[in-house]
Scaffold this motif. Structure first.
Motif, PDB file in Angstrom:
ATOM      1  N   LYS A   1      36.397  27.355  36.004  1.00  0.00           N
ATOM      2  CA  LYS A   1      37.240  27.559  37.189  1.00  0.00           C
ATOM      3  C   LYS A   1      37.479  29.041  37.430  1.00  0.00           C
ATOM      4  CE  LYS A   1      40.893  25.037  37.806  1.00  0.00           C
ATOM      5  NZ  LYS A   1      42.155  24.280  37.514  1.00  0.00           N
ATOM      6  N   LEU A   2      37.712  29.784  36.352  1.00  0.00           N
ATOM      7  CA  LEU A   2      37.920  31.223  36.492  1.00  0.00           C
ATOM      8  C   LEU A   2      36.653  31.898  37.021  1.00  0.00           C
ATOM      9  CD1 LEU A   2      39.817  33.561  34.140  1.00  0.00           C
ATOM     10  CD2 LEU A   2      37.514  34.212  34.847  1.00  0.00           C
ATOM     11  N   ARG A   3      35.487  31.476  36.525  1.00  0.00           N
ATOM     12  CA  ARG A   3      34.232  32.057  36.997  1.00  0.00           C
ATOM     13  C   ARG A   3      34.043  31.801  38.490  1.00  0.00           C
ATOM     14  NH1 ARG A   3      31.267  32.640  32.043  1.00  0.00           N
ATOM     15  NH2 ARG A   3      32.796  33.738  30.750  1.00  0.00           N
ATOM     16  N   LEU A   4      34.374  30.601  38.925  1.00  0.00           N
ATOM     17  CA  LEU A   4      34.265  30.282  40.355  1.00  0.00           C
ATOM     18  C   LEU A   4      35.244  31.122  41.174  1.00  0.00           C
ATOM     19  CD1 LEU A   4      33.872  26.383  40.356  1.00  0.00           C
ATOM     20  CD2 LEU A   4      32.114  28.103  40.805  1.00  0.00           C
ATOM     21  N   SER A   5      36.447  31.293  40.669  1.00  0.00           N
ATOM     22  CA  SER A   5      37.439  32.109  41.374  1.00  0.00           C
ATOM     23  C   SER A   5      36.967  33.551  41.504  1.00  0.00           C
ATOM     24  CB  SER A   5      38.784  32.066  40.637  1.00  0.00           C
ATOM     25  OG  SER A   5      39.314  30.763  40.634  1.00  0.00           O
ATOM     26  N   ALA A   6      36.357  34.069  40.441  1.00  0.00           N
ATOM     27  CA  ALA A   6      35.851  35.439  40.465  1.00  0.00           C
ATOM     28  C   ALA A   6      34.733  35.588  41.491  1.00  0.00           C
ATOM     29  CB  ALA A   6      35.358  35.843  39.084  1.00  0.00           C
ATOM     30  N   LEU A   7      33.814  34.615  41.520  1.00  0.00           N
ATOM     31  CA  LEU A   7      32.724  34.656  42.493  1.00  0.00           C
ATOM     32  C   LEU A   7      33.263  34.545  43.918  1.00  0.00           C
ATOM     33  CD1 LEU A   7      30.119  32.418  40.639  1.00  0.00           C
ATOM     34  CD2 LEU A   7      29.842  34.841  41.214  1.00  0.00           C
ATOM     35  N   ALA A   8      34.249  33.685  44.107  1.00  0.00           N
ATOM     36  CA  ALA A   8      34.855  33.537  45.438  1.00  0.00           C
ATOM     37  C   ALA A   8      35.516  34.847  45.873  1.00  0.00           C
ATOM     38  CB  ALA A   8      35.877  32.403  45.420  1.00  0.00           C
TER      39      ALA A   8
ATOM     40  N   THR B   1      46.550  42.804  42.648  1.00  0.00           N
ATOM     41  CA  THR B   1      45.975  41.931  41.624  1.00  0.00           C
ATOM     42  C   THR B   1      46.400  42.395  40.244  1.00  0.00           C
ATOM     43  OG1 THR B   1      44.024  41.616  43.025  1.00  0.00           O
ATOM     44  CG2 THR B   1      43.837  40.943  40.730  1.00  0.00           C
ATOM     45  N   ARG B   2      46.838  41.461  39.403  1.00  0.00           N
ATOM     46  CA  ARG B   2      47.273  41.798  38.060  1.00  0.00           C
ATOM     47  C   ARG B   2      46.108  42.337  37.247  1.00  0.00           C
ATOM     48  NH1 ARG B   2      48.639  37.629  35.032  1.00  0.00           N
ATOM     49  NH2 ARG B   2      50.321  38.591  33.874  1.00  0.00           N
ATOM     50  N   ASP B   3      46.417  43.285  36.337  1.00  0.00           N
ATOM     51  CA  ASP B   3      45.377  43.932  35.536  1.00  0.00           C
ATOM     52  C   ASP B   3      44.547  42.920  34.759  1.00  0.00           C
ATOM     53  OD1 ASP B   3      46.150  46.393  36.434  1.00  0.00           O
ATOM     54  OD2 ASP B   3      47.415  46.855  34.694  1.00  0.00           O
ATOM     55  N   ASN B   4      45.208  41.927  34.142  1.00  0.00           N
ATOM     56  CA  ASN B   4      44.485  40.934  33.354  1.00  0.00           C
ATOM     57  C   ASN B   4      43.521  40.135  34.221  1.00  0.00           C
ATOM     58  OD1 ASN B   4      45.822  41.704  31.050  1.00  0.00           O
ATOM     59  ND2 ASN B   4      47.294  40.023  31.073  1.00  0.00           N
ATOM     60  N   THR B   5      43.971  39.778  35.432  1.00  0.00           N
ATOM     61  CA  THR B   5      43.116  39.025  36.344  1.00  0.00           C
ATOM     62  C   THR B   5      41.921  39.857  36.766  1.00  0.00           C
ATOM     63  OG1 THR B   5      45.018  37.803  37.196  1.00  0.00           O
ATOM     64  CG2 THR B   5      43.034  37.806  38.550  1.00  0.00           C
ATOM     65  N   ARG B   6      42.165  41.141  37.032  1.00  0.00           N
ATOM     66  CA  ARG B   6      41.085  42.024  37.456  1.00  0.00           C
ATOM     67  C   ARG B   6      40.030  42.165  36.355  1.00  0.00           C
ATOM     68  NH1 ARG B   6      44.203  45.203  40.063  1.00  0.00           N
ATOM     69  NH2 ARG B   6      44.745  46.484  38.291  1.00  0.00           N
ATOM     70  N   ARG B   7      40.475  42.316  35.118  1.00  0.00           N
ATOM     71  CA  ARG B   7      39.538  42.431  33.998  1.00  0.00           C
ATOM     72  C   ARG B   7      38.749  41.132  33.818  1.00  0.00           C
ATOM     73  NH1 ARG B   7      43.767  45.564  31.599  1.00  0.00           N
ATOM     74  NH2 ARG B   7      44.718  43.674  30.737  1.00  0.00           N
ATOM     75  N   SER B   8      39.428  39.999  33.948  1.00  0.00           N
ATOM     76  CA  SER B   8      38.754  38.709  33.791  1.00  0.00           C
ATOM     77  C   SER B   8      37.709  38.504  34.874  1.00  0.00           C
ATOM     78  CB  SER B   8      39.783  37.567  33.843  1.00  0.00           C
ATOM     79  OG  SER B   8      40.698  37.652  32.773  1.00  0.00           O
ATOM     80  N   TYR B   9      38.030  38.895  36.102  1.00  0.00           N
ATOM     81  CA  TYR B   9      37.083  38.748  37.203  1.00  0.00           C
ATOM     82  C   TYR B   9      35.867  39.647  37.009  1.00  0.00           C
ATOM     83  CZ  TYR B   9      40.127  35.827  40.140  1.00  0.00           C
ATOM     84  OH  TYR B   9      40.865  34.794  40.655  1.00  0.00           O
ATOM     85  N   ARG B  10      36.099  40.878  36.543  1.00  0.00           N
ATOM     86  CA  ARG B  10      34.967  41.779  36.294  1.00  0.00           C
ATOM     87  C   ARG B  10      34.034  41.198  35.238  1.00  0.00           C
ATOM     88  NH1 ARG B  10      38.652  46.304  36.797  1.00  0.00           N
ATOM     89  NH2 ARG B  10      38.915  46.299  34.527  1.00  0.00           N
ATOM     90  N   ALA B  11      34.633  40.650  34.182  1.00  0.00           N
ATOM     91  CA  ALA B  11      33.832  40.055  33.111  1.00  0.00           C
ATOM     92  C   ALA B  11      33.056  38.844  33.617  1.00  0.00           C
ATOM     93  CB  ALA B  11      34.729  39.659  31.940  1.00  0.00           C
ATOM     94  N   ALA B  12      33.678  38.062  34.503  1.00  0.00           N
ATOM     95  CA  ALA B  12      33.017  36.870  35.038  1.00  0.00           C
ATOM     96  C   ALA B  12      31.829  37.247  35.913  1.00  0.00           C
ATOM     97  CB  ALA B  12      34.015  36.044  35.839  1.00  0.00           C
ATOM     98  N   ILE B  13      31.988  38.259  36.753  1.00  0.00           N
ATOM     99  CA  ILE B  13      30.898  38.710  37.609  1.00  0.00           C
ATOM    100  C   ILE B  13      29.750  39.268  36.761  1.00  0.00           C
ATOM    101  CG2 ILE B  13      30.228  40.400  39.359  1.00  0.00           C
ATOM    102  CD1 ILE B  13      31.812  38.019  40.433  1.00  0.00           C
ATOM    103  N   GLU B  14      30.099  40.021  35.714  1.00  0.00           N
ATOM    104  CA  GLU B  14      29.077  40.567  34.824  1.00  0.00           C
ATOM    105  C   GLU B  14      28.320  39.450  34.121  1.00  0.00           C
ATOM    106  OE1 GLU B  14      28.726  43.461  30.881  1.00  0.00           O
ATOM    107  OE2 GLU B  14      30.561  43.429  32.069  1.00  0.00           O
TER     108      GLU B  14
END
Length: 314
Positions: free
Chosen positions: A59-66, A12-25
């Motif tokens: 959409k990004l938030r949903l992807s992170a939750l998924a 997983t790309r670093d930017n995607t990983r950071r975005s997903y962490r922020a979305a879950i938080e």
């Protein structure tokens, strides 16, 4: 970290990983949701932020939750019919035109490069080494970003060991991975030397002035002229570009790092490149992505010399 964790993280790309962490938080802390989530709670989360967050952000938030539920072995609540219907309704009731960066037109590219060259000459005459280094770095970054259509993260990940520049000939750049290189096979990019606004000359001038022989091409410079060992962060490209444009008398707030990529795509389109050649040169995989970047209005300030030189790279 185990080898298994290391390889999973590398997928997983670093930017995607950071975005997903922020979305879950945001889901757990800011909104007060619970994980694992139910489809009903995800639907309520969407409703709570409909009209406040953009469709792409939702959409990004949903992807992170998924991704979180799948990685933890739980059923994915975002695939439930109620979530899909709510999201469809939000798109219908809150349509929004996608915001795109203003393309950097060639006349403005000339203007900012001329301004940076004047800054470099002034800094040299005044013995201002930090100022001279910044002017050389920014010129190389902007010209490479424009003529190669690079994203900000691609510019920041360039390594001197992977660049071969030959004065009055061309430059070859290798990137081990990029957003369009899903398989991480690596890709080599080339662009020719130009008589004006030359990315090759600018790169050589920067590397020579900074006395760099290995490591990141573009890096931070402190107030004393010391160079960082680390490469610039992708997020620093936008303020760097805007500040350079402002100093050149151009309204910098209209532009982002994507302005370089959009500017080149617009220039190439208006210069007669067919879409297939443009997609191949820039690295787009589908026509929809390419058309998002191409400005339909006439592109001012083209030069026949630049057109002839860039055509050689097609």
């Amino acid at each position: 970290m185990t080898d298994l964790d290391r390889y999973l993280q590398a997928a997983t790309r670093d930017n995607t990983r950071r975005s997903y962490r922020a979305a879950i938080e945001h889901f757990e802390v800011s909104w007060g949701g619970f994980l694992p989530a139910t489809s009903e709670s995800v639907a309520r989360y969407l409703v709570a932020h409909a009209g406040l967050l953009s469709i792409n952000t939702l959409k990004l938030r949903l992807s992170a939750l998924a991704q979180w539920h799948n990685s933890q072995g739980f059923a994915d609540p975002t695939k439930a019919p109620v979530v899909r219907q709510v999201f469809k309704g939000i798109r219908a009731l809150h349509p929004a035109q996608e915001k795109q960066a203003e393309p950097l037109q060639l006349q403005h590219l000339e203007q900012v490069v001329a301004s940076l060259e004047q800054e470099a000459q002034t800094a040299r005459s005044e013995g201002d080494q930090p100022g001279l280094l910044r002017a050389r770095r920014d010129t190389a970054l902007i010209l490479l970003g424009f003529w190669r259509g690079f994203r900000s993260d691609e510019l920041c990940r360039l390594q001197i060991e992977h660049v071969k520049a030959v004065a009055q000939s061309g430059i070859t750049l290798y990137l081990p991975r990029s957003k369009s290189d899903r398989e991480n096979l690596g890709k080599t990019y080339q662009t020719p030397a130009l008589q004006r606004l030359c990315p090759v000359q600018a790169y050589i001038a920067w590397i020579t002035e900074a006395a760099l022989v290995r490591g990141p091409v573009f890096r931070g410079i402190d107030r004393w002229g010391h160079l960082s060992e680390e490469g610039l962060h992708a997020n620093s490209v936008i303020p760097l570009l805007r500040q350079a444009l402002e100093r050149a008398g151009i309204a910098g707030e209209l532009y982002t790092s994507h302005s370089l990529r959009r500017g080149f795509a617009t220039w190439a389109h208006q210069s007669g490149w067919d879409l297939k050649s443009l997609m191949s040169y820039v690295g787009w995989k589908d026509m929809k992505s390419a058309m998002r970047y191409v400005e339909a209005s006439p592109f001012l300030g083209m030069t026949a010399l630049a057109e002839k030189s860039i055509d050689a790279a097609k």
